[in-house]
Design a protein around this motif. Structure first.
Motif, PDB file in Angstrom:
ATOM      1  N   THR A 121     -48.514 -31.011 -31.722  1.00  0.00           N
ATOM      2  CA  THR A 121     -47.060 -31.955 -31.889  1.00  0.00           C
ATOM      3  C   THR A 121     -46.033 -30.958 -31.389  1.00  0.00           C
ATOM      4  OG1 THR A 121     -47.028 -30.323 -34.083  1.00  0.00           O
ATOM      5  CG2 THR A 121     -48.177 -32.409 -34.091  1.00  0.00           C
ATOM      6  N   GLY A 122     -46.356 -30.038 -30.599  1.00  0.00           N
ATOM      7  CA  GLY A 122     -45.172 -29.056 -30.138  1.00  0.00           C
ATOM      8  C   GLY A 122     -44.619 -29.845 -28.867  1.00  0.00           C
ATOM      9  N   LEU A 123     -43.553 -29.315 -28.393  1.00  0.00           N
ATOM     10  CA  LEU A 123     -42.933 -29.980 -27.149  1.00  0.00           C
ATOM     11  C   LEU A 123     -43.819 -30.076 -25.900  1.00  0.00           C
ATOM     12  CD1 LEU A 123     -39.338 -28.231 -27.146  1.00  0.00           C
ATOM     13  CD2 LEU A 123     -39.814 -30.254 -27.695  1.00  0.00           C
ATOM     14  N   GLY A 124     -43.682 -31.191 -25.496  1.00  0.00           N
ATOM     15  CA  GLY A 124     -44.655 -31.478 -24.113  1.00  0.00           C
ATOM     16  C   GLY A 124     -46.176 -31.585 -24.575  1.00  0.00           C
ATOM     17  N   SER A 125     -46.390 -31.908 -25.842  1.00  0.00           N
ATOM     18  CA  SER A 125     -47.709 -32.163 -26.398  1.00  0.00           C
ATOM     19  C   SER A 125     -47.911 -33.527 -25.955  1.00  0.00           C
ATOM     20  CB  SER A 125     -48.121 -31.579 -27.624  1.00  0.00           C
ATOM     21  OG  SER A 125     -47.377 -32.670 -28.302  1.00  0.00           O
ATOM     22  N   PRO A 126     -49.408 -33.820 -25.656  1.00  0.00           N
ATOM     23  CA  PRO A 126     -49.843 -35.300 -25.515  1.00  0.00           C
ATOM     24  C   PRO A 126     -49.526 -35.988 -26.698  1.00  0.00           C
ATOM     25  CG  PRO A 126     -51.491 -33.516 -25.106  1.00  0.00           C
ATOM     26  CD  PRO A 126     -50.531 -32.771 -25.559  1.00  0.00           C
ATOM     27  N   LEU A 127     -49.602 -35.782 -27.803  1.00  0.00           N
ATOM     28  CA  LEU A 127     -49.138 -36.424 -28.971  1.00  0.00           C
ATOM     29  C   LEU A 127     -47.972 -36.746 -29.104  1.00  0.00           C
ATOM     30  CD1 LEU A 127     -50.465 -37.979 -31.388  1.00  0.00           C
ATOM     31  CD2 LEU A 127     -49.981 -35.689 -32.915  1.00  0.00           C
ATOM     32  N   ARG A 128     -47.047 -35.840 -28.935  1.00  0.00           N
ATOM     33  CA  ARG A 128     -45.531 -36.125 -29.064  1.00  0.00           C
ATOM     34  C   ARG A 128     -45.050 -37.006 -27.826  1.00  0.00           C
ATOM     35  NH1 ARG A 128     -41.645 -31.626 -30.896  1.00  0.00           N
ATOM     36  NH2 ARG A 128     -39.672 -32.860 -31.276  1.00  0.00           N
ATOM     37  N   ARG A 129     -45.739 -36.774 -26.687  1.00  0.00           N
ATOM     38  CA  ARG A 129     -45.567 -37.799 -25.707  1.00  0.00           C
ATOM     39  C   ARG A 129     -45.792 -39.233 -25.755  1.00  0.00           C
ATOM     40  NH1 ARG A 129     -47.191 -33.442 -22.281  1.00  0.00           N
ATOM     41  NH2 ARG A 129     -49.280 -34.487 -21.828  1.00  0.00           N
ATOM     42  N   ALA A 130     -46.861 -39.331 -26.417  1.00  0.00           N
ATOM     43  CA  ALA A 130     -47.572 -40.683 -26.857  1.00  0.00           C
ATOM     44  C   ALA A 130     -46.562 -41.347 -27.896  1.00  0.00           C
ATOM     45  CB  ALA A 130     -48.853 -40.563 -27.374  1.00  0.00           C
ATOM     46  N   ALA A 131     -46.044 -40.401 -28.875  1.00  0.00           N
ATOM     47  CA  ALA A 131     -45.195 -41.138 -29.862  1.00  0.00           C
ATOM     48  C   ALA A 131     -43.982 -41.552 -29.329  1.00  0.00           C
ATOM     49  CB  ALA A 131     -44.631 -39.990 -30.882  1.00  0.00           C
ATOM     50  N   TYR A 132     -43.279 -40.677 -28.346  1.00  0.00           N
ATOM     51  CA  TYR A 132     -42.043 -41.069 -27.751  1.00  0.00           C
ATOM     52  C   TYR A 132     -42.288 -42.221 -26.768  1.00  0.00           C
ATOM     53  CZ  TYR A 132     -39.520 -36.929 -28.754  1.00  0.00           C
ATOM     54  OH  TYR A 132     -38.839 -35.941 -29.476  1.00  0.00           O
ATOM     55  N   TRP A 133     -43.380 -42.391 -25.998  1.00  0.00           N
ATOM     56  CA  TRP A 133     -43.747 -43.496 -25.320  1.00  0.00           C
ATOM     57  C   TRP A 133     -43.817 -44.688 -26.055  1.00  0.00           C
ATOM     58  CZ3 TRP A 133     -47.648 -47.144 -25.001  1.00  0.00           C
ATOM     59  CH2 TRP A 133     -47.536 -48.103 -24.026  1.00  0.00           C
ATOM     60  N   THR A 134     -44.493 -44.810 -27.147  1.00  0.00           N
ATOM     61  CA  THR A 134     -44.751 -45.819 -28.173  1.00  0.00           C
ATOM     62  C   THR A 134     -43.385 -46.110 -28.826  1.00  0.00           C
ATOM     63  OG1 THR A 134     -46.798 -45.012 -28.675  1.00  0.00           O
ATOM     64  CG2 THR A 134     -45.910 -46.245 -30.217  1.00  0.00           C
ATOM     65  N   PHE A 135     -42.793 -45.242 -29.115  1.00  0.00           N
ATOM     66  CA  PHE A 135     -41.329 -45.501 -29.702  1.00  0.00           C
ATOM     67  C   PHE A 135     -40.398 -46.555 -28.638  1.00  0.00           C
ATOM     68  CE2 PHE A 135     -36.893 -44.512 -30.183  1.00  0.00           C
ATOM     69  CZ  PHE A 135     -36.603 -45.085 -31.644  1.00  0.00           C
ATOM     70  N   GLU A 136     -40.392 -45.794 -27.402  1.00  0.00           N
ATOM     71  CA  GLU A 136     -39.552 -46.470 -26.281  1.00  0.00           C
ATOM     72  C   GLU A 136     -40.155 -47.811 -25.910  1.00  0.00           C
ATOM     73  OE1 GLU A 136     -36.637 -45.803 -24.856  1.00  0.00           O
ATOM     74  OE2 GLU A 136     -36.694 -43.929 -26.464  1.00  0.00           O
ATOM     75  N   SER A 137     -41.308 -48.219 -26.006  1.00  0.00           N
ATOM     76  CA  SER A 137     -41.751 -49.469 -25.781  1.00  0.00           C
ATOM     77  C   SER A 137     -41.807 -50.505 -26.898  1.00  0.00           C
ATOM     78  CB  SER A 137     -43.343 -49.473 -25.591  1.00  0.00           C
ATOM     79  OG  SER A 137     -44.275 -49.034 -26.715  1.00  0.00           O
ATOM     80  N   LEU A 138     -41.308 -50.107 -28.139  1.00  0.00           N
ATOM     81  CA  LEU A 138     -40.840 -50.849 -29.220  1.00  0.00           C
ATOM     82  C   LEU A 138     -39.545 -51.748 -28.615  1.00  0.00           C
ATOM     83  CD1 LEU A 138     -40.907 -48.813 -32.349  1.00  0.00           C
ATOM     84  CD2 LEU A 138     -42.575 -50.522 -31.629  1.00  0.00           C
ATOM     85  N   PRO A 139     -39.146 -53.105 -29.343  1.00  0.00           N
ATOM     86  CA  PRO A 139     -38.056 -53.911 -28.916  1.00  0.00           C
ATOM     87  C   PRO A 139     -36.806 -53.028 -29.349  1.00  0.00           C
ATOM     88  CG  PRO A 139     -39.853 -55.248 -29.819  1.00  0.00           C
ATOM     89  CD  PRO A 139     -40.462 -53.898 -29.925  1.00  0.00           C
ATOM     90  N   ARG A 140     -35.768 -53.066 -29.014  1.00  0.00           N
ATOM     91  CA  ARG A 140     -34.559 -52.366 -29.207  1.00  0.00           C
ATOM     92  C   ARG A 140     -34.148 -52.656 -30.724  1.00  0.00           C
ATOM     93  NH1 ARG A 140     -29.913 -50.844 -26.084  1.00  0.00           N
ATOM     94  NH2 ARG A 140     -28.260 -50.315 -27.463  1.00  0.00           N
ATOM     95  N   PHE A 141     -34.388 -53.881 -31.224  1.00  0.00           N
ATOM     96  CA  PHE A 141     -34.022 -54.088 -32.798  1.00  0.00           C
ATOM     97  C   PHE A 141     -34.893 -53.310 -33.482  1.00  0.00           C
ATOM     98  CE2 PHE A 141     -37.309 -57.180 -32.372  1.00  0.00           C
ATOM     99  CZ  PHE A 141     -38.004 -57.385 -33.638  1.00  0.00           C
ATOM    100  N   LEU A 142     -36.159 -53.292 -33.231  1.00  0.00           N
ATOM    101  CA  LEU A 142     -37.291 -52.481 -33.914  1.00  0.00           C
ATOM    102  C   LEU A 142     -37.020 -50.922 -33.824  1.00  0.00           C
ATOM    103  CD1 LEU A 142     -39.298 -53.243 -36.074  1.00  0.00           C
ATOM    104  CD2 LEU A 142     -41.024 -53.194 -33.995  1.00  0.00           C
ATOM    105  N   ARG A 143     -36.568 -50.399 -32.874  1.00  0.00           N
ATOM    106  CA  ARG A 143     -36.307 -49.081 -32.597  1.00  0.00           C
ATOM    107  C   ARG A 143     -35.180 -48.890 -33.566  1.00  0.00           C
ATOM    108  NH1 ARG A 143     -36.337 -49.711 -26.657  1.00  0.00           N
ATOM    109  NH2 ARG A 143     -34.310 -49.551 -26.799  1.00  0.00           N
ATOM    110  N   ARG A 144     -34.122 -49.783 -33.456  1.00  0.00           N
ATOM    111  CA  ARG A 144     -33.039 -49.270 -34.503  1.00  0.00           C
ATOM    112  C   ARG A 144     -33.301 -49.341 -35.653  1.00  0.00           C
ATOM    113  NH1 ARG A 144     -27.310 -51.094 -32.370  1.00  0.00           N
ATOM    114  NH2 ARG A 144     -27.599 -50.947 -29.899  1.00  0.00           N
ATOM    115  N   ARG A 145     -34.219 -50.297 -36.021  1.00  0.00           N
ATOM    116  CA  ARG A 145     -34.706 -50.067 -37.607  1.00  0.00           C
ATOM    117  C   ARG A 145     -35.579 -49.022 -38.018  1.00  0.00           C
ATOM    118  NH1 ARG A 145     -35.939 -55.775 -40.240  1.00  0.00           N
ATOM    119  NH2 ARG A 145     -33.826 -56.898 -39.717  1.00  0.00           N
ATOM    120  N   VAL A 146     -36.249 -48.369 -36.898  1.00  0.00           N
ATOM    121  CA  VAL A 146     -37.170 -47.135 -37.242  1.00  0.00           C
ATOM    122  C   VAL A 146     -36.005 -45.965 -37.381  1.00  0.00           C
ATOM    123  CG1 VAL A 146     -38.795 -45.448 -35.945  1.00  0.00           C
ATOM    124  CG2 VAL A 146     -39.123 -47.975 -36.162  1.00  0.00           C
TER     125      VAL A 146
END
Length: 166
Positions: free
Chosen positions: A14-39
């Motif tokens: 889960t640390g900076l630069g970890s694969p899990l953290r990168r995957a979480a950011y990528w997943t978040f960024e791929s969400l539609p904007r309205f959904l990112r705002r809700r999250v």
């Protein structure tokens, strides 16, 4: 030789630069904007935003007004409307409450109260015409007061402003 990085399995995952953290950011960024705002809205603190103004009249006196519903002496101001800037809010609120067109100067203090989840923008401003027109739903009385004659509530705020601006 000791390393400053933690070598625990959880830290590596889960640390900076970890694969899990990168995957979480990528997943978040791929969400539609309205959904990112809700999250973000679901996990981030929300605050009430307000703006008020210490208004100096032509003779150097400060305007204080008695709130119609709180019955305390306050500086004119109020809550920001959605998509409104603090500058626009304080100008609008001052005009609505006391009928003055205030010229804001560059002095602004931001007060954050995490306990009440409130952020206040406190402005300094001047007016050339000190003719007050109260909105009775908002304010019940007003006075142009010399700083040294203000009651304790207002005096604390003016002293705080003076200290911050020195």
């Amino acid at each position: 030789m000791s390393s400053s990085r933690s070598s625990s399995p959880l830290a590596r995952l889960t640390g900076l630069g970890s694969p899990l953290r990168r995957a979480a950011y990528w997943t978040f960024e791929s969400l539609p904007r309205f959904l990112r705002r809700r999250v973000v809205g679901a996990f981030m603190p929300s605050y009430v935003l307000a703006a008020s103004c210490v208004i100096e009249g032509p003779d150097g006196r400060i305007l204080v007004a008695r709130s119609a519903y709180r019955r305390t002496w306050v500086f004119p101001g109020g809550l920001l409307d959605r998509n409104e800037t603090p500058d626009d809010c304080v100008r609008r609120e001052v005009f609505e409450e006391v009928g003055l067109d205030v010229k804001l100067d560059s002095r602004t203090i931001t007060l954050i109260d995490p306990e009440s989840r409130r952020i206040d923008f406190l402005y300094a401003g001047r007016v050339t015409d000190a003719t007050v027109t109260l909105d009775p739903a908002e304010m019940s009385d007003y006075e142009w007061v010399r700083r040294e004659d203000m009651d304790d509530f207002v005096e604390r705020h003016v002293t705080m402003i003076d200290r911050k601006l020195e």
